[in-house]
Structure formats: C-alpha cells, structure tokens
Scaffold this active site. Sequence first.
Site, short mmCIF file in Angstrom:
data_model
loop_
_atom_site.label_atom_id
_atom_site.label_comp_id
_atom_site.label_asym_id
_atom_site.label_seq_id
_atom_site.Cartn_x
_atom_site.Cartn_y
_atom_site.Cartn_z
N GLU A 128 -52.94 102.83 52.13
CA GLU A 128 -54.21 103.01 52.86
C GLU A 128 -54.42 101.83 53.80
O GLU A 128 -54.08 100.71 53.43
CB GLU A 128 -55.40 103.00 51.88
CG GLU A 128 -55.21 103.87 50.67
CD GLU A 128 -56.17 103.48 49.53
OE1 GLU A 128 -57.10 102.68 49.75
OE2 GLU A 128 -55.96 103.98 48.42
N LYS A 130 -56.07 98.65 55.32
CA LYS A 130 -56.98 97.66 54.73
C LYS A 130 -58.07 97.40 55.76
O LYS A 130 -57.84 96.78 56.80
CB LYS A 130 -56.21 96.37 54.41
CG LYS A 130 -57.08 95.34 53.72
CD LYS A 130 -56.22 94.20 53.19
CE LYS A 130 -57.00 93.22 52.34
NZ LYS A 130 -58.16 92.63 52.98
N ASP A 132 -61.18 95.85 57.54
CA ASP A 132 -61.67 94.47 57.59
C ASP A 132 -63.20 94.47 57.69
O ASP A 132 -63.77 94.37 58.77
CB ASP A 132 -61.05 93.76 58.81
CG ASP A 132 -61.21 92.26 58.72
OD1 ASP A 132 -61.68 91.77 57.67
OD2 ASP A 132 -60.87 91.58 59.70
N TYR A 238 -62.64 103.80 48.92
CA TYR A 238 -61.22 103.71 48.55
C TYR A 238 -60.99 103.40 47.07
O TYR A 238 -59.86 103.28 46.62
CB TYR A 238 -60.50 102.68 49.42
CG TYR A 238 -61.16 101.32 49.48
CD1 TYR A 238 -61.27 100.52 48.36
CD2 TYR A 238 -61.70 100.85 50.69
CE1 TYR A 238 -61.88 99.28 48.41
CE2 TYR A 238 -62.31 99.60 50.76
CZ TYR A 238 -62.41 98.82 49.61
OH TYR A 238 -63.02 97.60 49.66
N LYS A 326 -50.23 92.40 54.72
CA LYS A 326 -51.04 91.96 55.85
C LYS A 326 -50.26 92.05 57.17
O LYS A 326 -49.05 91.86 57.21
CB LYS A 326 -51.49 90.50 55.64
CG LYS A 326 -52.28 90.26 54.36
CD LYS A 326 -53.62 90.96 54.35
CE LYS A 326 -54.69 90.22 55.10
NZ LYS A 326 -55.20 89.04 54.43
N CYS A 431 -52.27 53.38 52.99
CA CYS A 431 -53.40 54.30 53.02
C CYS A 431 -54.33 53.91 54.18
O CYS A 431 -54.75 52.76 54.26
CB CYS A 431 -54.16 54.24 51.70
SG CYS A 431 -55.73 55.10 51.75
N CYS A 434 -57.91 52.65 52.42
CA CYS A 434 -58.07 51.43 51.62
C CYS A 434 -56.95 50.42 51.85
O CYS A 434 -57.02 49.30 51.36
CB CYS A 434 -58.17 51.77 50.14
SG CYS A 434 -56.61 52.29 49.43
N CYS A 455 -59.76 53.28 45.78
CA CYS A 455 -59.71 53.75 47.17
C CYS A 455 -60.98 54.56 47.45
O CYS A 455 -61.23 55.57 46.79
CB CYS A 455 -58.48 54.61 47.41
SG CYS A 455 -58.50 55.45 49.00
S1 IVH Z 1 -58.65 98.18 46.80
C1 IVH Z 1 -58.82 96.40 42.60
N1 IVH Z 1 -58.38 99.30 49.13
O1 IVH Z 1 -59.71 94.11 50.63
C2 IVH Z 1 -58.57 96.54 44.05
N2 IVH Z 1 -59.40 97.16 49.07
O2 IVH Z 1 -58.33 91.72 49.65
C3 IVH Z 1 -59.77 96.78 44.85
N3 IVH Z 1 -60.16 96.34 51.24
O3 IVH Z 1 -62.05 93.17 48.20
C4 IVH Z 1 -59.57 96.79 46.30
N4 IVH Z 1 -59.53 98.08 52.41
O4 IVH Z 1 -62.89 94.39 50.31
C5 IVH Z 1 -58.80 98.22 48.47
N5 IVH Z 1 -58.12 100.47 51.11
C6 IVH Z 1 -58.55 99.38 50.46
C7 IVH Z 1 -59.18 98.31 51.12
C8 IVH Z 1 -59.59 97.22 50.39
C9 IVH Z 1 -60.12 96.90 52.46
C10 IVH Z 1 -60.73 95.00 50.95
C11 IVH Z 1 -61.70 94.94 49.80
C12 IVH Z 1 -61.10 93.99 48.82
C13 IVH Z 1 -60.20 93.19 49.70
C14 IVH Z 1 -59.07 92.59 48.90
#
Ligand code: IVH
Length: 758
Positions: A128, A130, A132, A238, A326, A431, A434, A455
């Site tokens: 999925e 991620k 932001d 998600y 990432k 340093c 100090c 120090c």
């Molecule tokens: S799963 C137990 N799925 O990324 C795992 N997180 O770096 C729960 N985030 O705190 C997170 N898209 O704010 C998950 N498709 C996605 C996400 C996602 C963004 C964020 C979320 C989380 C952070 C972790």
Amino acid sequence: MDIDHAKRPVDSLGRDEANAEIERLTDLIRRADLAYHQNDAPFISDAEYDAAKRRLIELEKRFPELKRPDSPTENVGAPPREGFAKVHHRVPMLSLANAFSEKEVYDFDKRIRRFLGIDDATIDYCAEPKIDGLSLSIRYEAGQLVQAATRGDGETGEDVTENARTVCDIPKTLTDAPDILEVRGEVYMSHDDFEALNRAQAEQGGKTFANPRNAAAGSLRQLDPQITASRPLKYFAYAWGELSQPLADTQIGALHRLAQLGFKVNELTRLCHGPRQLLEHYQRIEAARPDLGYDIDGVVYKVNDLGLQRRLGFRSNTPRWAIAHKFPPETVWTWLLKIDIQVGRTGALSPVARLKPVTVGGVVVSNATLHNEDYIKGVDTNGNPIRGGKDIREGDWVKVYRAGDVIPKIADVDLSRRPPEARPFEFPTKCPVCGSDAIREPGDAVRRCTGGMACPAQAMERLKHFVGRDAFDIEGLGAKQVEAFYLLGWVREPADIFTLAARDSAGKKALVGLDEVLTRLQGSADPDEQKRALAEALGLDHFDPDHARERFDERSRTPLARQHGWGERSVQKLFRSIEARRRIPLERMIFSLGIRHVGEVASKLLARHYGSWEAFETAMTRARDGDGPEWEELTNIDGVGEVLARSLVLAFHQDAERAMIDRLVAQLEEIEDAVQPAASDSPVAGKTIVFTGSLEKMTRAEAKARAEALGAKVAGSVSRRTDLVVAGPGAGSKAKKAAELGVEIIDEDAWLTLIGAA
Ligand code: IVH
C-alpha cells in the site's frame, strides 16, 4: 480592553519597562487563551490578540534574557497541549521499521520466512502507498463514531473526536459493522487544497504551512472544530485497533471490508506474491507518485495472512510483519560555509556542517551532520573510500538530503566547484570546549573528550539529558535554563537540582565561585565563545571580570523569583515539578543517568530484568567486566550486548561517576519498581526461560517472541536463575546443566500446553 501599552515602540523601552511589559502581555495572552479556548468567551478581538503576541515576540527578541521559560510565544500556532483530553489506546498505535533498498526488502522477506520456519515458501504481501499525513484512530461502537484520537506517543493520543467528525471521508455511522471497531488510517491534505489554504492564510495574515503534512496536522489539532471543518482534510483507512469481531482473514480482505463500510482505501493497494512482485509494485507507485495529487513517502508491505501476522507479532515498537519501503530522499545543492565541532553528553566530538540555508522537502536546512573525522576525510570506519574518496572542506559545494525527520546529511561534493584556497579539514585533537585531550580508542570512529564531568559541554549535555522528556522530565527546566544554571554555578550535576530550592531560600545558590567557573572554561579552544555564554547567563552585554563577579554573587543571593525571566508563579511551578520527581520509575532513573549505550530500550530491559533499584545497583556493583555470575546474568539479558554491559559496569566502578549516582539517589524519595509487562496472569510471566535443542512446531525465534509476549524473560544460557528449560531433540549441555542445577525441564509439547497453544 486597555491596550495602551501597545503604543510605545519596543525600541524606546528600557530593561525594567520591558520586563514589566512582558509580564503584562504574558498575562493578557494567557487570559485571552483561556477565555477563548476553554470558556468560549473571548474578550479581545483576534487582531488585538495577534498584536499582543507580535509585540511580545519583538520584546523577547530585543531582550532575550528576559524571555520567560514558559512564554506563550513558545506555542505559536499549536494549541496548548492541555487543550485536548488524553486517550489511552487500548491497542497501541505502532510505527513501522524502514527499508531503503531492494536488499533490505529481500532481507525483510527472508527474516519472516526464517521466523516462521518456512524458508522455501513464498509469502503473500499486501503493498500500500505510505501516505504522508498523520495517523488517526477512529472508534465506532454499535455503528456510531464515538471517539477519534491522534497517535501521540503510540500509547496515549489526543482526543480530536469533534474535529474528526468534520472530515468528509470519515463516516459518522456504519451499518453491518462489528459492535466495536477502531479504524486506523491517515489524515492528509491534497496538494491543491494545501496551496489554496496557504494562499488564503497569507491573504488574511495568518500562519502558512511548510508542507501538506504540517497543514493537515495543524488543521486536525485545532481546539475549535469549526476551523478544522473549514480545512479540506481527507482520510485513507489502512489498519485497525480494537475489534469485537475480525474484519477478514487477510489484510487485503480487511481493506475490502473497510471500503464496503464506507471508508476510502487507497487504489494503489495490491496483493503481491513474494518480494519481486513487491518491488515491481513499488516501481509502479513511484512512477505514479508525481501525479497522485497528494504526498506519499514510500510503500508499506504487510504480510497478507492475518494468522501469520499474529504469529509474527511485534518487536518493542514495530510489527515484524510489516515494513515501510521509503522513496529516496530529495537532494539539494548548497555551499558549506563552515565546519563546527560540538561536544556531546558522552564527550563525542561531532562535526557539524553550517550550510547556506536551502529548502529540502519543504523544510529550511542550515546544518548537516558530518558524523566523524573519517567521514569528512571520505573513508568509512574500515578505511574504504566513500563518496569516491572525496573529502569535505569548508567552502565546498555539497549535496544535502533529509531522510525522514532525521538530521540532514551530505551525500556528495562537487570538486569542480571547490574554491582553490579550500584546505583539508583538520580535526581537533583537543576538546574545543574544555581543552582536554580528545582521543580515539582503537576501533571507535569517534574522537572523545577525556574531560568527563569537568568538561562544561559534557556536564551541560548530561544535565540536559537528565531533565529531558524521557528522563526526569522536569517542567520549566529546559536546555536554556540548565545551561544558565550551570554557568552560574547553581547546578553542576543532577543531585544539585534537588537542593536548588533550599539554596534559593537560604540566599546562596552558587555551589562554586566564579573563579572555578572561569577555570573550567579556561582551556577552551574558543574562550570568547565561553565568555559570551557566561555574560549571557549573567545578563551582561559583554564579559568584564569585575562586573561579572559582582553580578555572579548578586544573582546567587537574589531569590530566583525576582530574577529576569522568572516570577513567583514560574519559580513555584519549577520547584513543584522538581519535588514531584523525587519519585521516579526505575526505567527512567536508569535512562537518565546518561550512560553511554544505555538508551531507552536498554533501560526498559534492565528495569524489567532487575525489577528494583536495589537489585540493579547491587548487581552493577558486584559485576566485574568479562566474568563472574553478575556479568553473566547481565549479558544474558536478551538485548544487552557486551558493549553496553561494559559501559554500564564501568560507570558503576568509576569513583567520580559512582559518587554522582549515589548523591542523586540520596536526593530521591522512591525509585519505583519496574512494572512487569502485561499478561502477568500468564503461567510464565516473570519466569526466566531457556530454549534448547530443536523445536518442531515453531522456530526458536517464534518461541522466544511468544514467551516474551507472555511476560517471560528468555535467556541464552542456563544458570541458577533459570526457572524453566524447554528442551527439544538434540538438547545437549544446557539440558545437562539444568538437570545438575535442578531446573525444571519440559519438552515442546508440554511448553505449548503450558502457554495454551497446544
Ligand atoms: S500501517 C502497525 N499503513 O506510517 C502498523 N501505516 O511509519 C501500523 N502510514 O504511523 C501502520 N500509510 O502514520 C500503515 N498504508 C499504511 C500507511 C501507514 C502511512 C503511516 C502511519 C504510521 C507510519 C509508520
């Protein structure tokens, strides 16, 4: 409302007038905040309020020494933290581990297969984007939205229920949903909406946001839900927290179910068979990224089968079954103006690049870390070239990047633009604070100051660490105050914080004279910088010895409440928060000692293992580096390696260090015993277990994770302290030793029965 004071220009005010004015404005802003946010009855217009705040900022700029530690200008834009009720997350909101390369993705997949003992199978994953933004947990009971909470620290978040109700993508009622359902997802803002919001804010003279993420966070965390309602927030679901019934058997199935219930689920979500397909989908998402219209910063991979997710479980803060892959960070070129050396808590000399400010990923960057002297030279710790062996010099044209929220780094140097006069950087061997020798132990990449607590930089950093949020968390005693108190000779080490109030009322705060302060600063490579800091702490424009002496003594005598930047109320509050910390949980106590390598996670492990300060302290006192039962016990704690153990034992055996710890302990009322992890009603809670031989129903790693989740400690070798040995076929010397010591030995089936997993 009398706002006459706003009429005289700040430039025309003398110091005392300015102080009085600061007090008046602070009080006005406080009362206005209270009236507006809590009593819903504003008594000044927004324009008057803004003018008061602007004027206070101006005054603080002109007279920085008069700025109060609890100034209302510190929370510009952000509502006061007290503004939202706290919500305890019944299921913690965890974060994700990161992968930055294809290799790390393959490693992730391999780790999972190994943990589950299915090395040659192919795992299905759900991939999925991620998003932001900021995560939000929304709770439904009997189909009604009853609560929405931000992540906070993962265990406790802020109640933003009313604000969440104003977000269109968030359903207020659900049909055919489990009775209890906590939906988790990301609140975000689209690029178009972000730009329109910033345009509107600029026109109205309001705050503009650096990026859509900040805009989303700022909009959701408004105390007035009407403001949130006017901001175009969106939401993707998600994940989930507490549930009265499962949503499905798989991640992808659960997302379909959430979509059926009316939530937005990201369309770029795919089921992938093995890591190769994950990487293909990553590329697809990366290609789509510029046209999505909202920010994403990577792709999240989750094991699709929820049964496997359950078996994989969690590390301390992150699930084993998911990872965030990432995107490579944005990079920008700029000039490196100067290299400064900072001295840290453990004496490490850290080089910092001062840069010509540039915007990277929506944030202005003017500093970057240079790690250590080898890094500047262009070699890694093993002497192999990095950046093609190019060194970094003052005056260079450098490529800067920010990876996540971490400190910016330098990725490359353009030699064709190097000024002819640029010389290789000479790393100091003394340093810079100090003047003590700064040495590099064999095998250590870092050069360290040998001055210890003598120090000033180390002492101040140790004190800052001590009062910090995750340590003693003393409200009203921030980095700036600690620095000033140190330079004034009022607080030299943690124990002194607890005697400050008594010395304040006795009219003698200083523990040492100005001469000692000066002696300590004398060897400094930059005495001018030190004198400037001292003059600032004394409230002088510049340093002159006679004046300084007089002021030093006067400040020691005068009650804190009558000193610039303080008042009756803030001093009372400070002393109250210091008193409150005479009781401290064991793990915070251990962490706050600031011992090298002993971070938060290790402190927690140590606290859980030893249980009480007495047990911990006795063990550390008895432990000898490299041998004996206490050393064995210490290094047997899962997560405690030899390097950490050595550093810990050393701290308790160095006279000066040990005396400092003892003086601190003498000031405390109670070091609270560690709270043992949940599941204390499980039959193995608090027991120390050793697994040996081969297990057939689950891998060693899985067995260990299960035992720990049930509150047991898992050790690597058998000792008198072992409670139980689980021995599979082929168990050898460990089982033998257990038998000799009379420790209970069971087989795998008995183990599974014991933990209710048979
Ligand atoms: S799963 C137990 N799925 O990324 C795992 N997180 O770096 C729960 N985030 O705190 C997170 N898209 O704010 C998950 N498709 C996605 C996400 C996602 C963004 C964020 C979320 C989380 C952070 C972790």
